[in-house]
Design an enzyme around this catalytic site. Structure first.
Site, PDB file in Angstrom:
ATOM      1  N   LYS A  16      94.019  68.995 111.945  1.00 42.42           N
ATOM      2  CA  LYS A  16      93.161  70.161 112.676  1.00 42.42           C
ATOM      3  C   LYS A  16      93.321  69.617 114.295  1.00 42.42           C
ATOM      4  O   LYS A  16      93.439  70.505 115.158  1.00 42.42           O
ATOM      5  CB  LYS A  16      91.867  70.403 112.226  1.00 42.42           C
ATOM      6  CG  LYS A  16      91.745  71.317 111.098  1.00 42.42           C
ATOM      7  CD  LYS A  16      90.175  71.506 110.860  1.00 42.42           C
ATOM      8  CE  LYS A  16      90.149  72.249 109.473  1.00 42.42           C
ATOM      9  NZ  LYS A  16      88.687  72.774 109.295  1.00 42.42           N
ATOM     10  N   LYS A  45     100.268  75.879 101.861  1.00 39.08           N
ATOM     11  CA  LYS A  45      99.164  76.569 101.363  1.00 39.08           C
ATOM     12  C   LYS A  45      98.796  77.758 102.309  1.00 39.08           C
ATOM     13  O   LYS A  45      98.821  77.612 103.514  1.00 39.08           O
ATOM     14  CB  LYS A  45      97.968  75.745 101.239  1.00 39.08           C
ATOM     15  CG  LYS A  45      97.117  75.355 102.512  1.00 39.08           C
ATOM     16  CD  LYS A  45      95.792  74.602 102.432  1.00 39.08           C
ATOM     17  CE  LYS A  45      95.181  74.444 103.826  1.00 39.08           C
ATOM     18  NZ  LYS A  45      93.992  73.456 103.945  1.00 39.08           N
ATOM     19  N   LYS A  61      94.567  80.659 107.190  1.00 40.83           N
ATOM     20  CA  LYS A  61      94.256  81.505 108.262  1.00 40.83           C
ATOM     21  C   LYS A  61      95.102  80.823 109.524  1.00 40.83           C
ATOM     22  O   LYS A  61      95.675  81.584 110.316  1.00 40.83           O
ATOM     23  CB  LYS A  61      92.848  81.485 108.755  1.00 40.83           C
ATOM     24  CG  LYS A  61      92.036  82.389 108.033  1.00 40.83           C
ATOM     25  CD  LYS A  61      91.492  83.613 108.496  1.00 40.83           C
ATOM     26  CE  LYS A  61      91.655  84.793 107.958  1.00 40.83           C
ATOM     27  NZ  LYS A  61      90.493  85.600 107.557  1.00 40.83           N
TER      28      LYS A  61
HETATM   29  P1  TYM Z   1      86.890  76.468 103.774  1.00 44.78           P
HETATM   30  O1  TYM Z   1      85.938  77.733 104.458  1.00 44.78           O
HETATM   31  O2  TYM Z   1      88.254  76.317 104.911  1.00 44.78           O
HETATM   32  O3  TYM Z   1      87.467  77.083 102.734  1.00 44.78           O
HETATM   33  C1  TYM Z   1      86.579  77.666 101.592  1.00 44.78           C
HETATM   34  C2  TYM Z   1      87.131  77.286  99.959  1.00 44.78           C
HETATM   35  O4  TYM Z   1      88.445  77.899  99.785  1.00 44.78           O
HETATM   36  C3  TYM Z   1      89.383  76.906  99.404  1.00 44.78           C
HETATM   37  N1  TYM Z   1      90.764  77.135  99.937  1.00 44.78           N
HETATM   38  C4  TYM Z   1      91.736  77.342  99.022  1.00 44.78           C
HETATM   39  N2  TYM Z   1      91.844  77.156  97.651  1.00 44.78           N
HETATM   40  C5  TYM Z   1      93.033  77.229  97.075  1.00 44.78           C
HETATM   41  N3  TYM Z   1      94.022  77.561  98.032  1.00 44.78           N
HETATM   42  C6  TYM Z   1      94.059  77.652  99.198  1.00 44.78           C
HETATM   43  N4  TYM Z   1      95.118  78.215  99.977  1.00 44.78           N
HETATM   44  C7  TYM Z   1      92.855  77.660  99.829  1.00 44.78           C
HETATM   45  N5  TYM Z   1      92.417  77.837 101.236  1.00 44.78           N
HETATM   46  C8  TYM Z   1      91.136  77.360 101.202  1.00 44.78           C
HETATM   47  C9  TYM Z   1      88.935  75.393  99.925  1.00 44.78           C
HETATM   48  O5  TYM Z   1      89.192  74.674  99.454  1.00 44.78           O
HETATM   49  C10 TYM Z   1      87.236  75.749 100.040  1.00 44.78           C
HETATM   50  O6  TYM Z   1      86.678  75.447  98.874  1.00 44.78           O
HETATM   51  N6  TYM Z   1      84.999  72.144 104.231  1.00 44.78           N
HETATM   52  C11 TYM Z   1      84.847  73.440 103.696  1.00 44.78           C
HETATM   53  C12 TYM Z   1      83.613  73.965 103.608  1.00 44.78           C
HETATM   54  C13 TYM Z   1      82.258  73.084 103.372  1.00 44.78           C
HETATM   55  C14 TYM Z   1      82.139  72.606 102.103  1.00 44.78           C
HETATM   56  C15 TYM Z   1      80.791  71.822 102.177  1.00 44.78           C
HETATM   57  C16 TYM Z   1      82.613  72.768 100.753  1.00 44.78           C
HETATM   58  C17 TYM Z   1      81.280  72.640 104.183  1.00 44.78           C
HETATM   59  N7  TYM Z   1      80.431  71.970 103.302  1.00 44.78           N
HETATM   60  C18 TYM Z   1      80.149  71.516 101.036  1.00 44.78           C
HETATM   61  C19 TYM Z   1      81.964  72.094  99.732  1.00 44.78           C
HETATM   62  C20 TYM Z   1      80.821  71.385  99.793  1.00 44.78           C
HETATM   63  C21 TYM Z   1      85.723  74.088 104.135  1.00 44.78           C
HETATM   64  O7  TYM Z   1      86.332  74.133 105.174  1.00 44.78           O
HETATM   65  O8  TYM Z   1      86.208  75.326 103.425  1.00 44.78           O
END
Ligand code: TYM
Length: 332
Positions: free
Chosen positions: A112, A195, A198
């Site tokens: 990032k 993957k 966005k």
């Molecule tokens: P975020 O908002 O980027 O994504 C939310 C969830 O979607 C999953 N994901 C995917 N899974 C499969 N294939 C893909 N192409 C794909 N793109 C996204 C992500 O793995 C995620 O589970 N850091 C986290 C948010 C967070 C969090 C937490 C998660 C903050 N605190 C505590 C678990 C526990 C994030 O940015 O997810």
């Protein structure tokens, strides 16, 4: 019952298919069997610049989509991260437990910050994974349902929990990642070697759940495959077709082997046409339900207020215990 916790960022527009299949779909299932806490992580969202009005709208939009996807406030605790101040408070404690080199090894930060230009990345983006550690540990979560890209953050969580417990006495549950093999990584429809996301996907490669269903169908039908004709699950050599099979398999609850059998002798077009239909059948009611929740912000906000109250009760207890263990003088 065992506890799960997870979070999702309030992004502009809508969740994408990877978010849903990789994470949110499991959240819906786990609320039936687990003590489940799910949140919209607005504190994490401000690690990159946000317009205030948009952030507020996107936070409601995220909550509306989670409800539309099937989260039930009677069965889980749904809340907004900033409504529970303990996240930032435990985050600070965890910052002070993390090595600088250890944080520097987080690959999501490297990706990032490289994208933003290293000078423009904030310290918040750097400590992002450590706030996530606090999110998880506050609730003493046993499992964390996420996509594959979050695995390293869960490993950091385990390391820091063990470190704290070792130094100050048993305080935190050591959480395990809950990542499904089939859907832990959903790939871009135009470039099935990356993957779906966005930030990296082109519009045609990214399925937004709130797109016009006609657009969704078109994207599925123009998904990149390969020059063979056999519909076979083989991620290494047939990444595009395998991605479509994974998506189809999950959305229809049919095994990949059964799909391979039923498409024997058929062309890629047949799989794409069927998947487009399945996708349209999924996103059409999802869109309508999301809109219903958005049309009634008072109900939405009161769901989130109740969720925050339930979440705070748990988070406050963990934070108080943590403060005590560290040696902070109690306020009389
Ligand atoms: P975020 O908002 O980027 O994504 C939310 C969830 O979607 C999953 N994901 C995917 N899974 C499969 N294939 C893909 N192409 C794909 N793109 C996204 C992500 O793995 C995620 O589970 N850091 C986290 C948010 C967070 C969090 C937490 C998660 C903050 N605190 C505590 C678990 C526990 C994030 O940015 O997810």
């Amino acid at each position: 019952s065992p506890r799960v916790l997870s979070g999702i960022q309030p992004t502009a527009g809508s969740f994408h298919l990877g978010n849903y299949l990789g994470a949110v779909r499991q959240w819906v299932a786990l609320q039936e069997t687990h003590d489940a806490f799910y949140m919209v992580v607005d504190l994490h969202a401000i690690t990159v610049p946000q317009d205030p009005a948009e952030l507020r709208a996107n936070t409601r939009l995220a909550a509306a989509q989670l409800l539309a996807a099937g989260l039930d406030p009677e069965r889980c605790t749904l809340f907004v991260q900033s409504h529970v101040p303990e996240h930032a408070q435990l985050g600070w404690v965890m910052n002070c437990l993390t090595g600088f080199g250890e944080a520097s090894r987080m690959t999501q930060f490297k990706d990032k910050s490289a994208k933003q230009g290293a000078d423009r990345a904030t310290v918040g983006l750097f400590t992002y994974p450590i706030l996530q550690v606090a999110d998880i540990l506050l609730y003493q979560a046993d499992q964390v349902p996420v996509g594959e890209d979050q695995r390293q953050h869960i490993e950091l969580t385990r390391d820091l929990a063990e470190r704290f417990n070792g130094r100050f006495g048993e305080t935190f549950t050591i959480p395990a990642p809950y990542i499904l093999k089939e859907t832990g990584k959903i790939y871009d429809l135009q470039d099935p070697t990356i993957k779906m996301s966005k930030s990296a996907s082109t519009p045609k490669g990214l399925i937004n759940l709130l797109d016009d269903p006609k657009v969704t169908a078109k994207k599925v039908k123009s998904a990149v495959t390969d020059t063979e004709t056999v519909i076979r699950f083989d991620p290494e050599n047939k990444a595009g077709v395998s991605n479509l099979l994974s998506i189809m398999s999950t959305l229809t609850s049919t095994s990949v082997e059964d799909l391979e059998k039923s498409y024997e002798g058929k062309m890629y077009g047949a799989l794409k046409t069927d998947l487009a239909e399945v996708m349209v059948d999924f996103v059409t009611p999802f869109r309508a339900r999301t809109q219903e929740y958005l049309d009634d912000p008072e109900t939405l906000d009161s769901v989130l207020a109740k969720g925050a109250e339930k979440a705070r009760a748990v988070a406050a207890e963990t934070l108080a215990q943590t403060y005590e263990r560290i040696g902070f003088l109690p306020a009389k």
